[in-house]
Design a protein around this motif. Structure first.
Motif, PDB file in Angstrom:
ATOM      1  N   ARG A 105      17.257  35.694   2.006  1.00  0.00           N
ATOM      2  CA  ARG A 105      18.570  36.289   2.283  1.00  0.00           C
ATOM      3  C   ARG A 105      19.062  37.106   1.099  1.00  0.00           C
ATOM      4  O   ARG A 105      19.650  38.172   1.267  1.00  0.00           O
ATOM      5  CB  ARG A 105      19.587  35.183   2.633  1.00  0.00           C
ATOM      6  N   SER A 106      18.816  36.632  -0.105  1.00  0.00           N
ATOM      7  CA  SER A 106      19.266  37.347  -1.311  1.00  0.00           C
ATOM      8  C   SER A 106      18.577  38.699  -1.481  1.00  0.00           C
ATOM      9  O   SER A 106      19.161  39.628  -2.020  1.00  0.00           O
ATOM     10  CB  SER A 106      19.016  36.496  -2.555  1.00  0.00           C
ATOM     11  N   GLY A 107      17.343  38.813  -1.021  1.00  0.00           N
ATOM     12  CA  GLY A 107      16.601  40.055  -1.216  1.00  0.00           C
ATOM     13  C   GLY A 107      16.536  40.983  -0.025  1.00  0.00           C
ATOM     14  O   GLY A 107      16.180  42.157  -0.160  1.00  0.00           O
ATOM     15  N   ILE A 108      16.911  40.485   1.152  1.00  0.00           N
ATOM     16  CA  ILE A 108      16.659  41.229   2.391  1.00  0.00           C
ATOM     17  C   ILE A 108      17.318  42.603   2.450  1.00  0.00           C
ATOM     18  O   ILE A 108      16.701  43.564   2.902  1.00  0.00           O
ATOM     19  CB  ILE A 108      17.038  40.378   3.631  1.00  0.00           C
ATOM     20  N   ASP A 109      18.543  42.729   1.995  1.00  0.00           N
ATOM     21  CA  ASP A 109      19.230  44.024   2.095  1.00  0.00           C
ATOM     22  C   ASP A 109      18.485  45.101   1.308  1.00  0.00           C
ATOM     23  O   ASP A 109      18.272  46.210   1.808  1.00  0.00           O
ATOM     24  CB  ASP A 109      20.679  43.914   1.626  1.00  0.00           C
ATOM     25  N   GLY A 110      18.062  44.785   0.119  1.00  0.00           N
ATOM     26  CA  GLY A 110      17.321  45.751  -0.683  1.00  0.00           C
ATOM     27  C   GLY A 110      15.965  46.083  -0.096  1.00  0.00           C
ATOM     28  O   GLY A 110      15.544  47.239  -0.097  1.00  0.00           O
ATOM     29  N   TRP A 111      15.266  45.067   0.410  1.00  0.00           N
ATOM     30  CA  TRP A 111      13.944  45.310   0.996  1.00  0.00           C
ATOM     31  C   TRP A 111      14.045  46.180   2.236  1.00  0.00           C
ATOM     32  O   TRP A 111      13.232  47.082   2.439  1.00  0.00           O
ATOM     33  CB  TRP A 111      13.259  43.995   1.343  1.00  0.00           C
ATOM     34  N   LEU A 112      15.055  45.937   3.062  1.00  0.00           N
ATOM     35  CA  LEU A 112      15.212  46.747   4.269  1.00  0.00           C
ATOM     36  C   LEU A 112      15.628  48.174   3.933  1.00  0.00           C
ATOM     37  O   LEU A 112      15.147  49.128   4.553  1.00  0.00           O
ATOM     38  CB  LEU A 112      16.240  46.113   5.210  1.00  0.00           C
ATOM     39  N   THR A 113      16.492  48.330   2.955  1.00  0.00           N
ATOM     40  CA  THR A 113      16.917  49.664   2.539  1.00  0.00           C
ATOM     41  C   THR A 113      15.744  50.452   1.975  1.00  0.00           C
ATOM     42  O   THR A 113      15.589  51.638   2.256  1.00  0.00           O
ATOM     43  CB  THR A 113      18.037  49.570   1.483  1.00  0.00           C
ATOM     44  N   GLY A 114      14.904  49.787   1.214  1.00  0.00           N
ATOM     45  CA  GLY A 114      13.779  50.462   0.579  1.00  0.00           C
ATOM     46  C   GLY A 114      12.663  50.859   1.524  1.00  0.00           C
ATOM     47  O   GLY A 114      11.905  51.785   1.239  1.00  0.00           O
ATOM     48  N   THR A 115      12.538  50.175   2.673  1.00  0.00           N
ATOM     49  CA  THR A 115      11.399  50.436   3.563  1.00  0.00           C
ATOM     50  C   THR A 115      11.783  50.888   4.965  1.00  0.00           C
ATOM     51  O   THR A 115      10.967  51.472   5.661  1.00  0.00           O
ATOM     52  CB  THR A 115      10.521  49.181   3.690  1.00  0.00           C
ATOM     53  N   ARG A 116      12.995  50.589   5.391  1.00  0.00           N
ATOM     54  CA  ARG A 116      13.511  50.974   6.707  1.00  0.00           C
ATOM     55  C   ARG A 116      12.545  50.663   7.854  1.00  0.00           C
ATOM     56  O   ARG A 116      12.125  51.562   8.589  1.00  0.00           O
ATOM     57  CB  ARG A 116      13.916  52.434   6.708  1.00  0.00           C
ATOM     58  N   PRO A 117      12.187  49.394   8.041  1.00  0.00           N
ATOM     59  CA  PRO A 117      11.245  49.040   9.113  1.00  0.00           C
ATOM     60  C   PRO A 117      11.858  49.193  10.502  1.00  0.00           C
ATOM     61  O   PRO A 117      13.069  49.031  10.678  1.00  0.00           O
ATOM     62  CB  PRO A 117      10.926  47.572   8.825  1.00  0.00           C
ATOM     63  N   ASP A 118      11.017  49.499  11.463  1.00  0.00           N
ATOM     64  CA  ASP A 118      11.450  49.533  12.856  1.00  0.00           C
ATOM     65  C   ASP A 118      11.472  48.125  13.452  1.00  0.00           C
ATOM     66  O   ASP A 118      12.274  47.823  14.326  1.00  0.00           O
ATOM     67  CB  ASP A 118      10.504  50.397  13.697  1.00  0.00           C
ATOM     68  N   VAL A 119      10.557  47.276  12.971  1.00  0.00           N
ATOM     69  CA  VAL A 119      10.420  45.907  13.465  1.00  0.00           C
ATOM     70  C   VAL A 119      10.214  44.984  12.275  1.00  0.00           C
ATOM     71  O   VAL A 119       9.483  45.331  11.343  1.00  0.00           O
ATOM     72  CB  VAL A 119       9.210  45.777  14.427  1.00  0.00           C
ATOM     73  N   VAL A 120      10.841  43.822  12.317  1.00  0.00           N
ATOM     74  CA  VAL A 120      10.656  42.800  11.282  1.00  0.00           C
ATOM     75  C   VAL A 120      10.104  41.549  11.949  1.00  0.00           C
ATOM     76  O   VAL A 120      10.685  41.053  12.923  1.00  0.00           O
ATOM     77  CB  VAL A 120      11.980  42.462  10.567  1.00  0.00           C
ATOM     78  N   LEU A 121       8.974  41.065  11.451  1.00  0.00           N
ATOM     79  CA  LEU A 121       8.407  39.804  11.919  1.00  0.00           C
ATOM     80  C   LEU A 121       8.717  38.762  10.855  1.00  0.00           C
ATOM     81  O   LEU A 121       8.175  38.804   9.753  1.00  0.00           O
ATOM     82  CB  LEU A 121       6.897  39.926  12.128  1.00  0.00           C
ATOM     83  N   LEU A 122       9.615  37.848  11.167  1.00  0.00           N
ATOM     84  CA  LEU A 122      10.129  36.877  10.207  1.00  0.00           C
ATOM     85  C   LEU A 122       9.424  35.538  10.351  1.00  0.00           C
ATOM     86  O   LEU A 122       9.389  34.960  11.437  1.00  0.00           O
ATOM     87  CB  LEU A 122      11.636  36.699  10.423  1.00  0.00           C
ATOM     88  N   HIS A 123       8.859  35.056   9.252  1.00  0.00           N
ATOM     89  CA  HIS A 123       8.246  33.730   9.213  1.00  0.00           C
ATOM     90  C   HIS A 123       8.797  33.026   7.985  1.00  0.00           C
ATOM     91  O   HIS A 123       8.335  33.250   6.867  1.00  0.00           O
ATOM     92  CB  HIS A 123       6.720  33.852   9.124  1.00  0.00           C
ATOM     93  N   ILE A 124       9.806  32.190   8.173  1.00  0.00           N
ATOM     94  CA  ILE A 124      10.516  31.573   7.057  1.00  0.00           C
ATOM     95  C   ILE A 124      11.068  30.210   7.498  1.00  0.00           C
ATOM     96  O   ILE A 124      11.284  29.992   8.680  1.00  0.00           O
ATOM     97  CB  ILE A 124      11.666  32.487   6.554  1.00  0.00           C
ATOM     98  N   GLY A 125      11.271  29.330   6.533  1.00  0.00           N
ATOM     99  CA  GLY A 125      11.912  28.049   6.792  1.00  0.00           C
ATOM    100  C   GLY A 125      11.056  26.839   6.452  1.00  0.00           C
ATOM    101  O   GLY A 125      11.581  25.743   6.265  1.00  0.00           O
ATOM    102  N   ILE A 126       9.748  27.023   6.373  1.00  0.00           N
ATOM    103  CA  ILE A 126       8.858  25.899   6.079  1.00  0.00           C
ATOM    104  C   ILE A 126       9.175  25.300   4.706  1.00  0.00           C
ATOM    105  O   ILE A 126       9.212  24.074   4.551  1.00  0.00           O
ATOM    106  CB  ILE A 126       7.385  26.338   6.154  1.00  0.00           C
TER     107      ILE A 126
END
Length: 105
Positions: free
Chosen positions: A63-84
């Motif tokens: 969550r802390s990094g997501i805004d910057g990562w999305l801004t830097g790459t502008r993906p059309d689709v995000v496949l999220l695998h998190i929580g383990i």
């Protein structure tokens, strides 16, 4: 964008490609669109090894990094695998779903 923890990066896979290899093979065979993985990380032995997998990260760290990562790459689709990591480490498991919902929102 393959996004998440060590599994998204490829830890545990002999080629550090993880599920991304099978996903790439399925998507690359489509003629209706082209596929390009995006992310600030690179791992694996597949034609496109970009990803946003961060070994050891918990939901709040993504969550802390997501805004910057999305801004830097502008993906059309995000496949999220998190929580383990949250569940394995007992990180406020009662509210893991709330943190995941906040991340997705």
């Amino acid at each position: 964008m393959p996004l998440g923890d060590s599994i998204a990066w490829g830890v545990g896979s002999a080629t550090t490609s993880s599920y991304r290899q099978a996903l790439w093979n399925m998507l690359a065979g489509q003629s209706r669109y082209s596929v390009r993985f995006v992310g600030s990380q690179a791992s694996g032995s597949l034609p496109d090894f970009s990803n946003e997998g961060h070994s050891g990260y918990a939901i709040d760290q993504i969550r802390s990094g997501i805004d910057g990562w999305l801004t830097g790459t502008r993906p059309d689709v995000v496949l999220l695998h998190i929580g383990i990591n949250d569940l394995n480490r007992g990180i406020d498991t009662a509210h893991a779903l709330d943190r995941l919902t906040d991340l997705v929102d």
